[in-house]
Design a protein around this motif. Structure first.
Motif: not given
Length: 440
Positions: A110-113, A159-168
């Motif tokens: 998650x990022x915000x900025x 201003x942004x907010x990003x929510x995500x997922x990573x996987x192999x």
């Protein structure tokens, strides 16, 4: 007639030009490590990868990572015409926050900025466009005989907010997917006191704020080619944003209004003249698109040895596919797609300290015919440097500084409208920052 002096310059709010070195409204200085080394597209770092290479988060050790940072942009925007400079100082903080939770199977992030714009600009001594009013000639006469006072201030922030997922996918390939929400704010406050040809003293003013919500996605892939070489890729979708204005405005009397209504493509036919005649997107209740373009990024990191890592990367901005206000339909296609190239280095001096350095060149894709007082996206070279300090196995600090050199340029007023000279544009920005990453 020199109506271009008015139509292209009545106010000097550099809405988009504070966006550091990237393309049009976009900024890329989203982490402190980027400020020191802008080639982060293929980096593996808990403080930087959530923004630039989220699929690469799967290469981190298992754990929870919290990151926070603050940059301070200091600079100056300026225009010049007929030997006179019009300046605005920039002093703008830019915070960022991130959180990563990673295990063997997946990583959430998650990022915000900030994601676009750049902050507030105030022209205390006025702007070129207001001064040009006295040169406007209709039937051999200037309807404005003097400009007694003028002031302008503008703001542009996304201003942004990003929510995500990573996987192999395999032991060498990982992917990521995320949703993003963006809130945009663009404001304009301006006023001018004028003396007209008929002897009347009149004032024009506007106080307008435009806001919009936008939504998009982010997709990434990371390829751990060898123990030394890592390659990261990312695609940020276009963010469609429809801004709506909420404004209070005062107008000049019907005398000057009727003069402007007699000039093609200038007045709005109501017999009055106001600032929104030239910036209709800021008129009360107006809705207009101003998208953030899609971005494709690719980069690599290479471990020369246990202490030294090299980085390279690039961004490509799909400006042609983004709808942007203030341009007529045929001018929208004048924007070319933009791009950036970056290279950098990270060298560990000892077990505690690392030295970072990097360079970035940005081609905005904005040709001279899109320049005017309120918007000019200049190409730039950025040089950054800084240090990492590993306080403990779980705590790491970054301090950084970057300088942006812009390619000063001119508009095409004399070619298109017969003015004696072209207006000149320039700016300079320094960014300093500090960041902290903590593993739990």
């Amino acid at each position: 007639m020199k109506i271009i002096k008015l139509t292209t310059g009545i106010l000097g709010i550099l809405f988009s030009t504070v966006s550091f070195g990237a393309s049009i409204d976009h900024v890329q200085n989203l982490s402190m490590e980027y400020n020191a080394n802008p080639a982060q597209q293929g980096a593996i770092s808990p403080g930087s990868s959530p923004y630039f290479n989220p699929a690469g988060l799967m290469q981190l050790e298992n754990g929870n990572y919290f990151g926070v940072g603050l940059q301070l942009a200091i600079g100056e925007e300026k225009m010049e015409y007929d030997g006179k400079e019009y300046k605005a100082d920039l002093l703008e903080p830019m915070p960022n926050v991130s959180f990563v939770s990673k295990n063997d199977e997946r990583a959430w992030y998650w990022t915000l900025g900030g994601i676009g714009g750049g902050g507030d600009l105030e022209y205390e001594d006025g702007v070129a466009g207001i001064g040009f009013l006295t040169d406007l000639e209709v039937s051999g006469m200037s309807p404005v005989t003097s400009v007694n006072d003028n002031y302008a201030e503008g703001s542009n922030k996304y201003i942004q907010s990003t929510l995500g997922r990573a996987w192999f996918v395999t032991d060498k390939i990982s992917v990521s997917a995320a949703g993003r929400v963006v809130y945009g704010m663009r404001s304009l406050v301006a006023e001018a006191d004028l003396t007209l040809l008929n002897g009347d003293d009149e004032s024009i003013s506007i106080d307008s704020e435009r806001t919009a919500w936008g939504y998009g996605g982010q997709f990434g892939m990371n390829y751990k080619a060898t123990e030394k070489l890592n390659i990261g890729m990312r695609y940020d979708t276009r963010i469609v944003m429809e801004f709506e204005a909420d404004a209070d405005e005062t107008y000049v009397n019907s005398y000057l209004g009727s003069v402007f209504d007699s000039i093609p493509n200038l007045g709005n036919g109501d017999g009055y003249f106001g600032i929104s005649d030239f910036y209709p997107e800021y008129a009360d209740g107006v809705k207009m698109r101003r998208d953030l373009p899609a971005v494709a990024a690719i980069g690599a990191s290479y471990a020369v040895n246990d202490r030294w890592n090299l980085y390279a990367g690039g961004n490509y901005y799909f400006n042609k596919d983004a709808d942007m206000d203030r341009e007529v339909e045929e001018a929208n296609s004048n924007y070319e797609n933009g791009w950036e190239l970056a290279a950098g280095s990270e060298y560990w001096l000892n077990n505690k300290w690392a030295w970072l350095i990097g360079v970035n060149y940005a081609y905005t894709g904005a040709p001279e015919e899109t320049y005017d007082d309120v918007e000019y996206a200049l190409n730039s070279i950025m040089l950054g440097t800084g240090f990492k300090y590993r306080q403990s196995e779980t705590t790491e600090w970054v301090v950084s500084v970057a300088n942006y050199w812009y390619e000063g340029n001119e508009g095409i007023y004399s070619e298109d409208y017969g003015t004696e000279e072209n207006q000149k544009y320039d700016k300079s920005i320094v960014s300093v920052g500090v960041g902290l990453t903590k593993k739990f």
